[in-house]
Scaffold this motif. Structure first.
Motif, PDB file in Angstrom:
ATOM      1  N   THR A  47      -0.826  -3.040  11.387  1.00 17.74           N
ATOM      2  CA  THR A  47      -1.597  -2.921  10.269  1.00 17.74           C
ATOM      3  C   THR A  47      -0.981  -3.034   8.673  1.00 17.74           C
ATOM      4  N   ASN A  72       4.867  -1.771   4.080  1.00 10.47           N
ATOM      5  CA  ASN A  72       3.644  -1.269   4.143  1.00 10.47           C
ATOM      6  C   ASN A  72       2.859  -1.571   5.946  1.00 10.47           C
ATOM      7  N   HIS A  77      -5.942   3.557  -0.003  1.00 10.81           N
ATOM      8  CA  HIS A  77      -5.456   3.106   0.664  1.00 10.81           C
ATOM      9  C   HIS A  77      -6.568   2.144   1.098  1.00 10.81           C
ATOM     10  N   THR A  99      -0.500  -1.614   5.032  1.00 12.43           N
ATOM     11  CA  THR A  99      -1.684  -0.844   4.402  1.00 12.43           C
ATOM     12  C   THR A  99      -1.064  -1.041   2.938  1.00 12.43           C
ATOM     13  N   ASN A 107      -6.037  -4.067   9.987  1.00 11.20           N
ATOM     14  CA  ASN A 107      -5.113  -4.190  10.798  1.00 11.20           C
ATOM     15  C   ASN A 107      -5.954  -5.135  12.023  1.00 11.20           C
ATOM     16  N   LYS A 159      -5.811  -0.365   5.541  1.00  9.94           N
ATOM     17  CA  LYS A 159      -5.774  -0.439   5.928  1.00  9.94           C
ATOM     18  C   LYS A 159      -6.347  -1.674   7.146  1.00  9.94           C
TER      19      LYS A 159
END
Length: 299
Positions: A207, A161, A218, A209, A222, A220
């Motif tokens: 990042t 991920n 999803h 996920t 980051n 994300k």
């Protein structure tokens, strides 16, 4: 996942309230470091998106773009992106096309456990950062381009991920013809940027996920570390080049992206805010925050 989502929202709310300074505006390096994912069901993607932001001296921005991505095979893809920017503030309103990006992406081993990918791009400006209002010079905050031809290169590692990106943006040809002097502008909110010269940038991004069980939604979160490799400069009223003290160093941005995938495309929502900032960003990319919405169509 619900708890993680709430933590991420709180994370960005705190950063916006306490650090209204330099959000994730983009000279190009943020975009090139985001390597596109390949979709077996399609070879073509068209992306349209719009970004809203707030900058120095209550300046507001709307920055739409359009991009086309072509997947040639499992290893190679290419993309074309056209940007624009519209600014409104104490000097008035000004907008124009910004830059064109031509990029290529390569994945040596698409099915590897540790998936490496590489990207290279060139940024070509549509103007020389010398847009004016009623013949009055404008700071770079009102310009849709920095007026430079740049090379951008990046490396990405995907494992599980996690995604880790590193990138470099180098100015190859400086076409900047900006003529803004703070001394003649009636305000000290923006630094002088006459015949501006910008230094390179280096980026590292991490990042993670999170996806639902159907792999449709999803999330994300980051972090982006952007280091400006040297002090920018301008030509002063005496015709001598002068460095801009405090324009080098680290900017650390937090970014949260939500994506919903469906059969023929996806919708995305992104928000960014800063944690660490440089003393000054004369390139006009200072943002209190940025929020963007995008759509990708596949065929």
């Amino acid at each position: 996942m619900k708890a993680t989502f709430l933590v991420c929202i709180a994370f960005f709310s705190v950063s916006y309230v306490n650090l209204q300074a330099q959000g994730c505006s983009d000279a190009g390096i943020c975009s090139i470091a985001s390597h596109p994912e390949t979709h077996a069901s399609s070879r073509n993607e068209i992306e349209v998106a719009g970004l809203l932001g707030a900058g120095e001296a209550d300046t507001r921005y709307f920055s739409p773009f359009i991009a086309y991505n072509r997947r040639f095979n499992d290893r190679w893809s290419g993309a074309v992106k056209i940007t624009s920017s519209f600014a409104e503030g104490r000097f008035g309103k000004r907008g124009s096309l910004g830059d064109a990006y031509l990029s290529t992406h390569f994945i040596p081993k698409p099915d590897a456990r540790y998936k490496w990918s590489y990207a290279a791009a060139v940024k070509i400006p549509f103007n020389r950062a010398n847009l004016k209002i009623n013949e009055h010079p404008l700071p770079l905050d009102y310009q849709s381009s920095l007026g430079t031809i740049d090379f951008l290169g990046s490396v990405n590692l995907r494992y599980g991920n996690w995604d880790f990106n590193s990138a470099l943006q180098l100015i190859v040809v400086n076409l900047n013809a900006n003529s803004f002097f703070a001394e003649y502008s009636g305000t000290d909110a923006f630094p002088s940027t006459n015949l501006f010269r910008r230094r390179p940038d280096a980026l590292f991004r991490a990042t993670y996920t999170l996806s639902d069980s159907k792999k449709r939604f999803h999330l994300k979160p980051n972090l982006l570390f952007i280091y400006h490799l040297g002090e920018d400069s301008f030509e002063n009223i005496y015709g001598r080049r002068e460095s801009i003290s405090g324009s080098d160093g680290l900017t650390l941005n937090g970014n949260l992206i939500g994506i919903y995938d469906f059969k023929s495309g996806s919708l995305s929502l992104s928000a960014a805010a800063p944690f660490v900032v440089r003393d000054i960003r004369p390139d006009g990319l200072t943002r209190e925050f940025t929020v963007s919405v995008g759509y990708v169509g596949r065929f």
